[in-house]
Design an enzyme around this catalytic site. Sequence first.
Site, PDB file in Angstrom:
ATOM      1  N   THR A  11       0.825  -1.219   0.000  1.00  0.00           N
ATOM      2  CA  THR A  11       0.000   0.000   0.000  1.00  0.00           C
ATOM      3  C   THR A  11       0.859   1.270   0.000  1.00  0.00           C
ATOM      4  OG1 THR A  11      -0.067  -0.167   2.399  1.00  0.00           O
ATOM      5  CG2 THR A  11      -1.963  -1.045   1.206  1.00  0.00           C
ATOM      6  N   GLY A  12       2.173   1.112   0.125  1.00  0.00           N
ATOM      7  CA  GLY A  12       3.055   2.286   0.229  1.00  0.00           C
ATOM      8  C   GLY A  12       3.523   2.786  -1.128  1.00  0.00           C
ATOM      9  N   ARG A 100      21.128  -3.875   4.892  1.00  0.00           N
ATOM     10  CA  ARG A 100      22.081  -3.497   3.841  1.00  0.00           C
ATOM     11  C   ARG A 100      23.547  -3.755   4.183  1.00  0.00           C
ATOM     12  NH1 ARG A 100      19.292   2.247   2.681  1.00  0.00           N
ATOM     13  NH2 ARG A 100      17.392   1.469   1.684  1.00  0.00           N
ATOM     14  N   CYS A 131      18.047   4.978  -2.079  1.00  0.00           N
ATOM     15  CA  CYS A 131      17.747   5.599  -3.388  1.00  0.00           C
ATOM     16  C   CYS A 131      18.847   6.542  -3.864  1.00  0.00           C
ATOM     17  CB  CYS A 131      16.415   6.344  -3.311  1.00  0.00           C
ATOM     18  SG  CYS A 131      16.140   7.218  -1.767  1.00  0.00           S
ATOM     19  N   GLN A 158      16.802  15.818  -2.254  1.00  0.00           N
ATOM     20  CA  GLN A 158      15.951  14.626  -2.244  1.00  0.00           C
ATOM     21  C   GLN A 158      14.470  14.971  -2.100  1.00  0.00           C
ATOM     22  OE1 GLN A 158      19.419  12.320   0.197  1.00  0.00           O
ATOM     23  NE2 GLN A 158      17.470  11.260   0.185  1.00  0.00           N
ATOM     24  N   SER A 161       8.907  12.132  -1.639  1.00  0.00           N
ATOM     25  CA  SER A 161       8.401  10.758  -1.782  1.00  0.00           C
ATOM     26  C   SER A 161       9.383   9.746  -1.200  1.00  0.00           C
ATOM     27  CB  SER A 161       8.110  10.421  -3.249  1.00  0.00           C
ATOM     28  OG  SER A 161       9.275  10.606  -4.016  1.00  0.00           O
ATOM     29  N   GLY A 162      10.644  10.135  -1.073  1.00  0.00           N
ATOM     30  CA  GLY A 162      11.635   9.259  -0.448  1.00  0.00           C
ATOM     31  C   GLY A 162      11.326   9.000   1.016  1.00  0.00           C
ATOM     32  N   LYS A 215      24.879   6.401   5.237  1.00  0.00           N
ATOM     33  CA  LYS A 215      24.462   5.301   4.341  1.00  0.00           C
ATOM     34  C   LYS A 215      25.094   5.483   2.969  1.00  0.00           C
ATOM     35  CE  LYS A 215      19.882   5.562   5.934  1.00  0.00           C
ATOM     36  NZ  LYS A 215      18.486   5.803   5.565  1.00  0.00           N
ATOM     37  N   HIS A 244      15.054  12.613  -7.287  1.00  0.00           N
ATOM     38  CA  HIS A 244      16.181  13.147  -6.508  1.00  0.00           C
ATOM     39  C   HIS A 244      17.223  13.759  -7.454  1.00  0.00           C
ATOM     40  CE1 HIS A 244      14.476  11.199  -3.123  1.00  0.00           C
ATOM     41  NE2 HIS A 244      15.388  10.294  -2.856  1.00  0.00           N
ATOM     42  N   ASN A 317      13.329   8.381  -7.716  1.00  0.00           N
ATOM     43  CA  ASN A 317      13.692   7.623  -6.510  1.00  0.00           C
ATOM     44  C   ASN A 317      12.763   6.450  -6.244  1.00  0.00           C
ATOM     45  OD1 ASN A 317      12.125  10.194  -5.965  1.00  0.00           O
ATOM     46  ND2 ASN A 317      11.710   9.094  -4.069  1.00  0.00           N
TER      47      ASN A 317
HETATM   48  P1  NAP Z   1       5.306   4.343   2.783  1.00  0.00           P
HETATM   49  O1  NAP Z   1       4.720   4.987   1.588  1.00  0.00           O
HETATM   50  O2  NAP Z   1       5.163   5.014   4.082  1.00  0.00           O
HETATM   51  O3  NAP Z   1       4.698   2.858   2.880  1.00  0.00           O
HETATM   52  C1  NAP Z   1       5.052   1.987   3.933  1.00  0.00           C
HETATM   53  C2  NAP Z   1       4.483   0.623   3.641  1.00  0.00           C
HETATM   54  O4  NAP Z   1       4.942  -0.280   4.634  1.00  0.00           O
HETATM   55  C3  NAP Z   1       2.953   0.578   3.676  1.00  0.00           C
HETATM   56  O5  NAP Z   1       2.503  -0.344   2.718  1.00  0.00           O
HETATM   57  C4  NAP Z   1       2.683   0.045   5.082  1.00  0.00           C
HETATM   58  O6  NAP Z   1       1.456  -0.637   5.213  1.00  0.00           O
HETATM   59  C5  NAP Z   1       3.801  -0.959   5.175  1.00  0.00           C
HETATM   60  N1  NAP Z   1       4.074  -1.377   6.551  1.00  0.00           N
HETATM   61  C6  NAP Z   1       4.387  -0.616   7.603  1.00  0.00           C
HETATM   62  N2  NAP Z   1       4.572  -1.390   8.696  1.00  0.00           N
HETATM   63  C7  NAP Z   1       4.355  -2.677   8.300  1.00  0.00           C
HETATM   64  C8  NAP Z   1       4.382  -3.941   8.940  1.00  0.00           C
HETATM   65  N3  NAP Z   1       4.671  -4.050  10.231  1.00  0.00           N
HETATM   66  N4  NAP Z   1       4.116  -5.039   8.207  1.00  0.00           N
HETATM   67  C9  NAP Z   1       3.820  -4.933   6.898  1.00  0.00           C
HETATM   68  N5  NAP Z   1       3.772  -3.787   6.226  1.00  0.00           N
HETATM   69  C10 NAP Z   1       4.033  -2.663   6.930  1.00  0.00           C
HETATM   70  O7  NAP Z   1       6.888   4.122   2.596  1.00  0.00           O
HETATM   71  P2  NAP Z   1       7.738   3.858   1.242  1.00  0.00           P
HETATM   72  O8  NAP Z   1       8.262   5.139   0.725  1.00  0.00           O
HETATM   73  O9  NAP Z   1       6.963   2.960   0.348  1.00  0.00           O
HETATM   74  O10 NAP Z   1       9.033   3.127   1.818  1.00  0.00           O
HETATM   75  C11 NAP Z   1       8.985   1.789   2.252  1.00  0.00           C
HETATM   76  C12 NAP Z   1      10.374   1.281   2.537  1.00  0.00           C
HETATM   77  O11 NAP Z   1      11.196   1.422   1.385  1.00  0.00           O
HETATM   78  C13 NAP Z   1      11.124   2.037   3.636  1.00  0.00           C
HETATM   79  O12 NAP Z   1      11.926   1.122   4.351  1.00  0.00           O
HETATM   80  C14 NAP Z   1      11.985   3.004   2.884  1.00  0.00           C
HETATM   81  O13 NAP Z   1      13.132   3.392   3.610  1.00  0.00           O
HETATM   82  C15 NAP Z   1      12.364   2.157   1.683  1.00  0.00           C
HETATM   83  N6  NAP Z   1      12.789   2.943   0.538  1.00  0.00           N
HETATM   84  C16 NAP Z   1      12.043   3.959   0.084  1.00  0.00           C
HETATM   85  C17 NAP Z   1      12.496   4.676  -1.022  1.00  0.00           C
HETATM   86  C18 NAP Z   1      11.714   5.811  -1.553  1.00  0.00           C
HETATM   87  O14 NAP Z   1      12.253   6.545  -2.418  1.00  0.00           O
HETATM   88  N7  NAP Z   1      10.470   6.010  -1.123  1.00  0.00           N
HETATM   89  C19 NAP Z   1      13.661   4.330  -1.650  1.00  0.00           C
HETATM   90  C20 NAP Z   1      14.384   3.275  -1.184  1.00  0.00           C
HETATM   91  C21 NAP Z   1      13.944   2.597  -0.084  1.00  0.00           C
HETATM   92  P3  NAP Z   1       0.144   0.098   5.814  1.00  0.00           P
HETATM   93  O15 NAP Z   1      -0.421   0.917   4.692  1.00  0.00           O
HETATM   94  O16 NAP Z   1      -0.715  -1.041   6.207  1.00  0.00           O
HETATM   95  O17 NAP Z   1       0.610   0.915   6.968  1.00  0.00           O
END
Ligand code: NAP
Length: 341
Positions: A11-12, A100, A131, A158, A161-162, A215, A244, A317
Amino acid sequence: MGYKIAVVGATGNVGREMLNTLAERNFPADEIFALASSKSIGRTVSYGDDNDLSVLDSATFDFSKVDLALFSAGGEAAKKLAPKAAEAGCVVIDNSSYWRMEPGVPLVVPEVNGAALSGYAKKNIIANPNCSTIQMVMALKPLQDIAPIKRIVVSTYQSVSGAGRAAMDELFNQTKGIYVNDLPKKEEFTKQIAFNVIPHIDTFMDDGATREEWKMAVETRKIMAPAEISVHATCVRVPVFVGHGEAVNIEFDGPVSVEDARKAMKAFPGVSVVDYRQDEGYVTPQEVQGEDNVFVSRVRKDPTVENGLSLWCVGDNLRKGAALNAVQIAEMLVAEYLPKK
Ligand code: NAP
């Protein structure tokens, strides 16, 4: 026949982009499970043009039902659920920072160090880099192949959305609110992000650097090993929704001309060079949303050091910085390591 896949964090921001990317690239998937936290049970997410997937609770999911699990659910979920999934026999590709730097966990950008994937079975966990690191090493690798890189000084710009969905909402709501004199609410960022820039991403460390800056340094070294590149980063959040930007200054061990640098980057898969020294002759984050490639512009000599070059690079990103890179890792696993289906 194809592979069974779980997307954890579906959903994220990144999870939804993973589902898009899997569908767009026709990943050989037989069945896809969309997982998130218990609060999302009953929601649906789209997979491709015609499929809605019901969201399941990752805490109770039986990971032995899938071959691959693409995680983008944050560090806590990665810590708890990735080993459980790996023990159940599926290969985990995790987007959080939790795994990582763990020895025995490959940290992979397929174009740069795809060979590192061969060690995946030690833990059945593969980590997707940060990212900002991914887009920087995409530009650095073809340059490192011309002359060894000694040191990098990088400043990042950055997008919000990150920091996830809620951070995008915060920029939107603050921006809207400021025009009607609403006091900006700060929840995801420590300072107002609308009409501002914030030199602070992730937590502060003892030496004054932030974890995001740390990082970029340690991940670059792990990915580019055995090269020993020193990285000094300043990471800044800017009021851009997606994409980014990075200003990268590179010090080499030997001479590298601007022409050779451009040629090498142009020839590297996943990198585009758009570099005309004129108005509009460079690429900005707003233009790369939805693009797979990393774009390099503003390549120029740094005359203040013996063998220096500076460049500007931008990338989406959520795509190459997260979802696309994870799906490329999955594609490589399927092509080279997993039993054929
Ligand atoms: P986000 O939009 O806030 O979405 C977070 C997601 O994680 C949602 O689907 C949420 O589900 C789920 N979640 C949270 N706690 C959970 C749990 N205990 N069990 C299962 N699912 C859970 O965040 P995002 O940007 O997608 O980022 C997600 C991850 O990717 C992070 O670790 C982030 O550091 C990494 N990341 C992000 C980027 C970027 O550019 N955005 C780049 C590289 C890495 P619910 O909707 O149910 O809460």
